[in-house]
Scaffold this motif. Structure first.
Motif: not given
Length: 76
Positions: A44-68
């Motif tokens: 639902d919308c509230s869960e989507a907002e939580l997922v979005n906030e989590y993604i935003q807070s982990r973008l550096s980690l996501i990019r580091d893993l992809a670069a690796e």
């Protein structure tokens, strides 16, 4: 976020081509990951907002893993 949602998100990150994860700008990457997540999950919308906030807070980690992953492919 539930543990199941976390597993789904990180599975999505791992399944996504690394070049996509490293080439998109932050906002576009977060939107793209959220869209992909929503297509595979019923949230639902509230869960989507939580997922979005989590993604935003982990973008550096996501990019580091992809670069690796990209580095591992080029050295193989």
């Amino acid at each position: 976020m539930t543990p199941t949602m976390l597993r789904q998100l990180w599975s999505l990150v791992e399944a996504t081509q690394a070049n996509i994860l490293v080439t998109l700008d932050d906002d576009t990457l977060a939107q793209w990951l959220l869209k992909q997540f929503k297509m595979n999950s019923s949230i639902d919308c509230s869960e989507a907002e939580l997922v979005n906030e989590y993604i935003q807070s982990r973008l550096s980690l996501i990019r580091d893993l992809a670069a690796e992953r990209l580095g591992a492919k080029s050295s193989a």
